[in-house]
Structure formats: C-alpha cells, structure tokens
Write a protein that holds these residues in place. Structure first.
Motif, PDB file in Angstrom:
ATOM      1  N   THR A  67       0.849  -1.185   0.000  1.00 26.39           N
ATOM      2  CA  THR A  67       0.000   0.000   0.000  1.00 26.39           C
ATOM      3  C   THR A  67       0.885   1.236   0.000  1.00 26.39           C
ATOM      4  O   THR A  67       2.098   1.147   0.231  1.00 26.39           O
ATOM      5  CB  THR A  67      -0.916   0.044   1.243  1.00 26.39           C
ATOM      6  N   ILE A  68       0.271   2.386  -0.248  1.00 27.39           N
ATOM      7  CA  ILE A  68       0.972   3.655  -0.127  1.00 27.39           C
ATOM      8  C   ILE A  68       0.206   4.546   0.834  1.00 27.39           C
ATOM      9  O   ILE A  68      -1.001   4.399   1.000  1.00 27.39           O
ATOM     10  CB  ILE A  68       1.161   4.360  -1.490  1.00 27.39           C
ATOM     11  N   LYS A  69       0.906   5.450   1.463  1.00 30.63           N
ATOM     12  CA  LYS A  69       0.303   6.314   2.475  1.00 30.63           C
ATOM     13  C   LYS A  69      -0.664   7.306   1.840  1.00 30.63           C
ATOM     14  O   LYS A  69      -0.393   7.896   0.802  1.00 30.63           O
ATOM     15  CB  LYS A  69       1.391   7.097   3.218  1.00 30.63           C
ATOM     16  N   SER A  70      -1.819   7.442   2.489  1.00 31.21           N
ATOM     17  CA  SER A  70      -2.820   8.415   2.051  1.00 31.21           C
ATOM     18  C   SER A  70      -3.338   9.159   3.274  1.00 31.21           C
ATOM     19  O   SER A  70      -3.623   8.535   4.297  1.00 31.21           O
ATOM     20  CB  SER A  70      -3.964   7.705   1.344  1.00 31.21           C
ATOM     21  N   PRO A  71      -3.451  10.486   3.216  1.00 33.11           N
ATOM     22  CA  PRO A  71      -3.172  11.334   2.062  1.00 33.11           C
ATOM     23  C   PRO A  71      -1.683  11.480   1.784  1.00 33.11           C
ATOM     24  O   PRO A  71      -0.851  11.236   2.663  1.00 33.11           O
ATOM     25  CB  PRO A  71      -3.788  12.682   2.477  1.00 33.11           C
ATOM     26  N   ALA A  72      -1.369  11.884   0.569  1.00 36.65           N
ATOM     27  CA  ALA A  72       0.012  12.114   0.158  1.00 36.65           C
ATOM     28  C   ALA A  72       0.239  13.609  -0.038  1.00 36.65           C
ATOM     29  O   ALA A  72      -0.685  14.350  -0.357  1.00 36.65           O
ATOM     30  CB  ALA A  72       0.304  11.373  -1.140  1.00 36.65           C
ATOM     31  N   LYS A  73       1.482  14.021   0.153  1.00 35.74           N
ATOM     32  CA  LYS A  73       1.831  15.439  -0.059  1.00 35.74           C
ATOM     33  C   LYS A  73       2.172  15.660  -1.525  1.00 35.74           C
ATOM     34  O   LYS A  73       2.851  14.848  -2.144  1.00 35.74           O
ATOM     35  CB  LYS A  73       3.018  15.840   0.814  1.00 35.74           C
TER      36      LYS A  73
END
Length: 307
Positions: free
Chosen positions: A77-83
C-alpha cells in the motif's frame, strides 16, 4: 433475554473500542494529540484547479491529496493522504510505501531513487495532473531476487478524497442500527476533509480531520464524537448528535473484566479510576489491590451506576 444480552454486549464492545481508541490517541496524562496536518495555508488541489482551454492549471503551493494503489499481489500500500508540491505548474508527489523494500521506481521512463535512508521507502515523483491513473514500476528486494512490479497510482483531488474518507468512516457501519443521522451527513458536506488517521492494528473505528482543526471519531460507523482540547476544537455548527469529548482522558470507568484486559495490555492501568467490579469479582492481584486500597473506586453495577 438473549436479545437484551446481545444488545448489552454490543454496547459494551463499542464502549471498549471508544475508550481504547481515546487512550491510544491521547494517553491518560497531559499529552498532546498529534496528527499529520498540513499547515494552515495548505488548500485542497481541487479548489485551485481552473479550466483553461482544456488544460488543468494548478496554483503553486503544497497540497494534501488522496492516494490509492492498484497492482502487484495487493499486499503493498501507499500512504494516504500524500503530499503534493506544485512549483511553476509542475507537480511533485511524495509517495511513501508500506515497506522499506523498494529501491527504485520508474515513472514515465525515468528511474527514481528513495529520498530517505531508513524506514518505509519514500519517493518524490513527477505527476502530470491529479485524478488520473499514473502507471509506474517499482523494484522490490523483498524476494530472493529483485523484481520490478507494475502498479497504478491515483492521486485524488478533494472531492474524490472526501468520498474515500467517508467510505473509510462507514467501513464498519452496523447494518442493524439506523443509518447515520442526516444532520451529521449535512455537517460533513459543509466541511473540508483534510486527513485521516491511518489504522495499523485496531479496526471498527475511524478518525478523520476536518478543516485542519476538527477531529471526528467514528465508532461502528454510526457513533460520532468530536475530540476537543479547547473550545476552538469544537465547530460552532456541530450537531447535537455528535458528542464532544474533552481530551486528554484522565478518568475511565471499567465495567467488566474483559474491558480491563485491554487497558492492562496497553499498560494504561493508571487511567482506571472507577469500576463496576468488586474485589471478589476478579482474580487479578493488581486490580484487587487497587480496589482494596481505594485507588480504583467501586462505581456501582453496569446496569445501575452509583458514583
């Protein structure tokens, strides 16, 4: 009788979840609640997107956008929210993976390396625009040999991100209970979602941040609480159906031995000030001692509190 028992059990479980989450978020002492907010000047990408001859023009600045990932085995997975940072109309998004095993990414033919040396792999990648599929390749060294894996990333502007957070809040909606009250739905529609707490272990709850300053805790999809350290943390238009809880939490009443075990595991016994258990109702030596010396006071039965 069975129906009443199950209903009481459901209420007890929801109460334990609520108290456990509050302990995790605030602690029992005067600790500051922390959250990955953007600064006060950060605005949503969708609020600054203008249409000009069919092209998306985004104002320079720092944004917080929803991030989703498709591909691979589905474990990553990827981190959300993203900058996302926009400079001279060019977007650079920060992508943080759920592991430290990614040693490079390929985006639009360009090989990109992590910007950090420890922790989960973090990349800064160029993005043409929001709300579209971004096809990437990420190389993982988690297997016996490095493997390049194809993924699709989507960075969502505020409207899509808000829908994602609302789905997140309702993820564990109790179908046996009535739907979320209309006044809560209307309140959420009027305010801007600016983040959510990423859960690592516990479930059955959601913590969402609105307008960069309001913290809303949702339990079982229908029970809503506004966590407040001061009056500025409570919106003036907050509906009565959202209960305000002052934090940090200093006093907790435990109404069953099962609940007590949660606090023991979290090393948060000092939070417990009241209980519905009598000395003879527990075989835990520590709890017996605290009840005996008055550190933890008897507050009556669960069905008939007396304190």
């Amino acid at each position: 009788m069975l129906k009443k028992y199950l209903e009481k059990r459901k209420i007890l479980i929801s109460t334990v979840i609520l108290l456990t989450v509050l302990i995790m978020l605030t602690g029992c002492k005067n600790q500051e609640i922390t959250a990955n907010y953007t600064n006060d000047n950060t605005e949503k990408a969708s609020e600054n997107v203008e249409n000009n001859s069919g092209k998306d023009i985004i104002s320079d600045g720092e944004y917080e956008v929803g991030a989703s990932l498709v591909g691979g085995t589905g474990k990553a997975t990827i981190k959300s929210p993203a900058k996302a940072v926009v400079t001279d109309g060019k977007i650079i998004a920060t992508i943080e993976w759920s592991s430290s095993n990614y040693d490079y990414m390929i985006v639009d033919g360009e090989k990109i390396y992590p910007v950090n040396e420890s922790g989960n792999s973090v990349f800064e990648i160029p993005v043409e625009k929001f709300d579209c599929d971004i096809n990437v390749i990420a190389d993982t060294v988690a297997m016996s040999k490095p493997h390049e894996i194809e993924y699709t990333i989507k960075l969502s502007s505020e409207s899509d991100y808000k829908a994602d957070v609302l789905d997140f809040e309702n993820d564990f909606l109790d179908k046996d209970k009535k739907p979320v009250q209309e006044d809560i739905v209307e309140w959420k529609e009027k305010h801007t979602v600016t983040g959510k707490l990423e859960r690592k272990y516990a479930e059955q709850f959601a913590v969402s941040y609105y307008d960069n300053k309001y913290t809303i805790l949702t339990v079982s999809g229908t029970d809503h609480y506004c966590l407040s350290k001061n009056d500025n943390d409570v919106p003036s238009d907050l509906p009565n159906s959202i209960t305000v809880i002052k934090i940090p939490i200093d006093n907790v009443c435990v109404v069953g031995s099962a609940s007590y075990n949660y606090f023991s595991t979290l090393d948060s016994m000092s939070c417990i000030k009241f209980t519905s258990l009598k000395k003879n109702d527990t075989d835990d030596a520590f709890l017996e001692k605290k009840i005996d010396d008055g550190t933890i006071k008897y507050a009556g039965k669960y069905s008939a509190p007396d304190y």
